[in-house]
Scaffold this active site. Structure first.
Site, mmCIF file in Angstrom:
data_model
loop_
_atom_site.group_PDB
_atom_site.id
_atom_site.type_symbol
_atom_site.label_atom_id
_atom_site.label_comp_id
_atom_site.label_asym_id
_atom_site.label_seq_id
_atom_site.Cartn_x
_atom_site.Cartn_y
_atom_site.Cartn_z
ATOM 1 N N GLU A 15 0.811 -1.289 0.138
ATOM 2 C CA GLU A 15 -0.126 0.156 0.148
ATOM 3 C C GLU A 15 0.784 1.328 0.041
ATOM 4 O O GLU A 15 0.610 2.285 -0.644
ATOM 5 C CB GLU A 15 -1.068 0.054 1.362
ATOM 6 C CG GLU A 15 -2.365 -0.755 0.950
ATOM 7 C CD GLU A 15 -2.105 -2.274 0.928
ATOM 8 O OE1 GLU A 15 -1.060 -2.757 1.542
ATOM 9 O OE2 GLU A 15 -2.961 -2.930 0.449
ATOM 10 N N HIS A 71 -11.730 -5.453 8.908
ATOM 11 C CA HIS A 71 -11.955 -4.901 7.355
ATOM 12 C C HIS A 71 -13.296 -3.978 7.418
ATOM 13 O O HIS A 71 -14.257 -3.976 6.619
ATOM 14 C CB HIS A 71 -12.696 -6.200 6.461
ATOM 15 C CG HIS A 71 -11.266 -7.067 6.039
ATOM 16 N ND1 HIS A 71 -11.128 -8.407 6.664
ATOM 17 C CD2 HIS A 71 -10.406 -6.852 5.362
ATOM 18 C CE1 HIS A 71 -10.235 -8.851 6.215
ATOM 19 N NE2 HIS A 71 -9.400 -8.047 5.633
#
Lengths: 448, 373
Positions: free
Chosen positions: B103, B172
């Site tokens: 990321e 999540h």
């Protein structure tokens, strides 16, 4: 600092998917073309693996772990030894007297500026400084190998790069004093230089963030089919950050024209390299990421220049990243907030200073070639010192940036609440004029 | 950060094959009749939020060759949630780029490309994974224009699904509206409908500043009518303007993202049950926040409830309530209230997960309480 005014006549090119590679050649290439799904057929009784993750690997019946110690350390390239003597006479540095002297003078100027600014911080005249003593050779040597419009992302110990590119003493001082001529408008700590004119991106404090940025900028140049490359500097300590690994990996997979230059100076603040990493320096990691890599003696400015020239060539012509690990010893403290004698012996530092140093090494070489004398050296040092002090006094006297700079540039156009805050500050200053001494700021009250 | 990607949620995994709206465990979804009557029927077409985002990306890639999109699985796989479907074939691998799993690597590359003059769109598979990249988003993306003395713009868009989905547990399920909403230098938008999604994403890509686009996975498969105007390629929504989705006079419900739809349903129930007319404001943009629209509404209704699915502490609704103290105190007939997600890491088990987020019932109850009905 927009690199690309327009991507030249490329709309069609960019909109059409690239050529497809139908052969297995694509499979081995690190370019995006390799992403084409090429079926891999493994002949029976093949001696190699052909797993998609390691296509060149051979089968073996011998169970053996790869031991890092068994591999020879990557050699360190040099042209001139610590005594200023060219090691291999057939490989005399290919450089004119004029350029050699410019490089030498830039190193000397950097080191004298560092010394003076370090002292001025101790006197409380600036808040912070970081010297680059011992590493001037890496900065100036690499800068001398680049094209003037190559794009540079630096860390915070590359004053020599700026010096070589023509950042003036006034420009240095304006930044250090954060006066109204500072390009950063007084928003950065000292040493966070930048120059649009010299294609040098602003220095960013969080370590290693510039490494992925350099890859992105290189990708932009690649799309533009530019004849420029990007160069990114960082230290061996920063190479422990995730950003380093992410950036090298992504530069390799996207084949970006960027040269990474790691200054391995032996210390990350107080942490010696022995505690920073276990492997063969930073260079071995480049190889692991599939990047052409070289290790060079950072105290040999001519070797640094030659290696960087070659690296630039590879990056540009082959459109791929290159890693240079330049070895040196951080003679200086980490920054003005650090006293390195708390964690290393003074005698060790003194020893390094005398044993080897990029400036004295080059001076010995220049004197041996009769391009430079001790007398000239003394003259240069006196003059440089004078010039720096003049610029110092000029910058210290200048006004601070106008008050409006507190609010501007947060967005391209100020948002409404920022405008409201600005109006409110103006109102308060007008209401209580005695509470605010605005004499030190450019345009005083009108600067808002 | 690959830990859970391969089994990324019952819903998300199946989202690739069927619209999320059909996942039975999500009880919060109600028919969308309510919203539809606010759109003219002439030339209106139904779009899922996914299609709207896809169209926005395609149009901007077409319009400006400096735009490229990068992220994990965005090219060959058409995006983990199929938002980038068909873009690789249409625009080629130089502009639709599959990244290694890193990321901060690809967010950093995006920032660097933006600093060099391109307009990247960085997709995070979910914003939950962008925490690795938050240094690049904040310290580099949001601050460089300021710290460079204004010479170095950073025109970049970070986008991806935000907030909880269905059965993906705590790691999540987090909502980042408040995180990014607190950073000077960033703009943050939170689309709800298909029109929001298209108009705000296009605005984000064209904006010269770094913009964070917080989408919602549960909305991807949901269909909304898209007006004829919004179907055009020049349709852009202004960042920083809220939208009144339902006009009312008795109470102001300010919501964002998926909660807007829930608030509209709650408003209909309130009308049926109590004859109360709630005004529903779709925030659309978290930063800058459209205080003016909220203020105008509260002047009329004298009651305010802020609704979000994020955590209660230091959240978007905390901010709205603080602003109500500063700007609306004199117009309020009762203390402003907030309805938020529970302050627990989101649990996985169905019943527990449902208990962690506001639903229409609680919105109705809380409003009735506020109005002393």
């Amino acid at each position: 600092m927009v690199l690309l005014n327009s991507i030249r006549a490329s709309s069609r090119r960019l909109l059409v998917p690239g050529p497809r590679l139908p052969t297995t050649a694509g499979y081995f290439s690190s370019t995006a073309l390799a992403r084409e799904n090429v079926p891999v057929k493994q002949p029976s009784r093949s001696d190699s693996v052909l797993f998609p993750g390691a296509v060149n690997s051979k089968f073996t019946n011998e169970l053996k772990f790869q031991k890092p110690h068994d591999l020879p350390a990557i050699p360190t390239y040099r042209l001139i030894d610590a005594h200023g003597v060219v090691v291999d006479n057939s490989r005399e540095p290919d450089v004119s007297q004029e350029l050699a002297l410019k490089m030498y003078k830039d190193m000397v100027t950097t080191s004298i500026m560092d010394l003076l600014m370090y002292e001025s911080q101790r006197q409380g005249r600036i808040s912070f400084y970081m010297v680059s003593a011992g590493e001037e050779g890496i900065a100036v040597g690499s800068a001398a190998a680049l094209a003037p419009d190559d794009v540079i992302f630096s860390q915070y110990r590359e004053q020599g790069v700026m010096m070589y590119r023509g950042f003036t003493l006034d420009e240095f001082m304006n930044q250090l004093f954060a006066n109204k001529f500072d390009y950063g408008k007084g928003r950065n700590m000292p040493i966070h230089f930048m120059s649009e004119r010299l294609h040098m991106h602003p220095i960013s404090s969080p370590l290693a963030t510039q490494i992925p940025h350099s890859v992105g900028a290189a990708y932009a140049l690649k799309l533009d089919r530019s004849s420029r490359i990007v160069v990114c500097f960082f230290g061996e300590g920063a190479a422990s950050e995730g950003d380093f690994h992410a950036a090298l990996n992504i530069a390799a997979t996207r084949s970006c024209p960027v040269v990474f230059i790691c200054r391995n100076n032996g210390f990350a603040i107080s942490t010696p390299t022995l505690e920073q990493y276990k492997g063969d320096g930073i260079a071995s990691r480049g190889v692991g990421y599939g990047i052409d890599t070289v290790r060079v003696d950072g105290n040999d400015i001519m070797a640094v220049r030659e290696v960087t020239m070659r690296a630039r060539d590879i990056a540009l012509k082959e459109q791929k990243p290159v890693l240079i690990e330049a070895m040196s010893y951080r003679v200086s403290h980490h920054s003005t907030s650090d006293d390195s004698f708390a964690y290393r012996a003074k005698v060790e530092v003194e020893d390094w200073k005398h044993r080897d140093n990029p400036i004295t090494r080059m001076r010995k070489w220049l004197e041996a070639k009769s391009w430079w004398t001790g007398e000239q050296d003394q003259e240069l040092r006196t003059q440089v010192r004078k010039d720096i002090l003049k610029a110092f006094v000029r910058a210290e006297k200048e006004k601070k940036p106008a008050l409006e700079n507190l609010f501007l540039d947060i967005y391209k156009t100020p948002s409404r609440d920022l405008e409201e805050q600005m109006a409110e500050l103006r109102r308060i200053i007008e209401e209580y004029p005695d509470e605010y001494d605005l004499g030190a700021f450019d345009r005083g009250k009108e600067g808002l | 950060m690959f830990t859970a990607r391969n089994f990324l949620s019952r819903a998300a995994g199946s989202a690739l094959r069927k619209p999320v709206v059909n996942v039975p465990r999500v009880t919060a979804f109600q028919p969308l009749k309510i919203q539809q009557k606010y759109y003219s029927s002439g030339g209106t077409k139904d779009y899922t939020v996914r299609e709207a985002l896809n169209e926005a990306l395609a149009e901007e890639l077409e319009r400006d060759e400096k735009v490229f999109i990068m992220g994990e699985e965005v090219a060959q796989y058409n995006g983990a949630y199929k938002v980038t479907k068909g873009l690789l074939d249409r625009f080629g691998e130089k502009r639709v780029i599959d990244s290694p799993i890193t990321e901060h690597g690809f967010a950093g590359l995006g920032v660097g490309a933006a600093l060099a003059g391109l307009n990247p769109v960085v997709e995070f598979m979910t914003w939950n994974f962008a925490m690795q990249a938050i240094d690049q988003i904040i310290n580099s993306g949001a601050k460089t224009h300021y710290m460079s003395g204004g010479i170095q713009p950073c025109s970049i868009t970070f986008r991806g699904p935000n907030g909880f989905a269905a059965g993906v547990a705590a790691q999540h399920s987090q909502d980042y509206s408040a995180w990014y909403g607190s950073i000077p230098g960033l703009k943050v938008v939170t689309p709800w409908s298909a029109e929001d999604a298209k108009g705000l994403l296009k605005a984000a890509i064209r904006d010269p500043n770094p913009v964070v686009v917080l989408e919602n996975e549960l909305l991807y498969g949901q269909a909304f009518p898209m007006s004829e105007e919004a179907q055009k390629s020049d349709f852009v929504l202004p960042i920083g303007k809220a939208k009144i989705e339902r006009v009312g006079k008795d109470v102001t419900l300010v919501a964002l993202s998926r909660c807007v739809g829930q608030a509209l349903t709650a408003a209909e129930t309130l009308k049926k049950k109590y004859g109360v007319e709630a005004e529903v404001i779709n925030l659309r943009s978290v930063k800058p926040l459209d205080v003016e629209t909220i203020m105008k509404s509260v002047k009329k209704t004298n009651h305010l409830i802020a609704i979000e699915s994020g955590f209660p502490s230091f959240g978007v609704s905390s901010e709205i309530l603080a602003l109500s103290m500063e700007y609306m105190f004199d117009f309020l007939d009762a203390p402003a209230q907030r309805i938020t997600g529970a302050e627990v890491p989101t649990p996985y088990a169905i019943g527990l997960e449902q208990l962690s987020f506001p639903d229409e019932d609680i919105m109705v109850k809380k409003t009735a309480q506020l109005l002393r009905l």
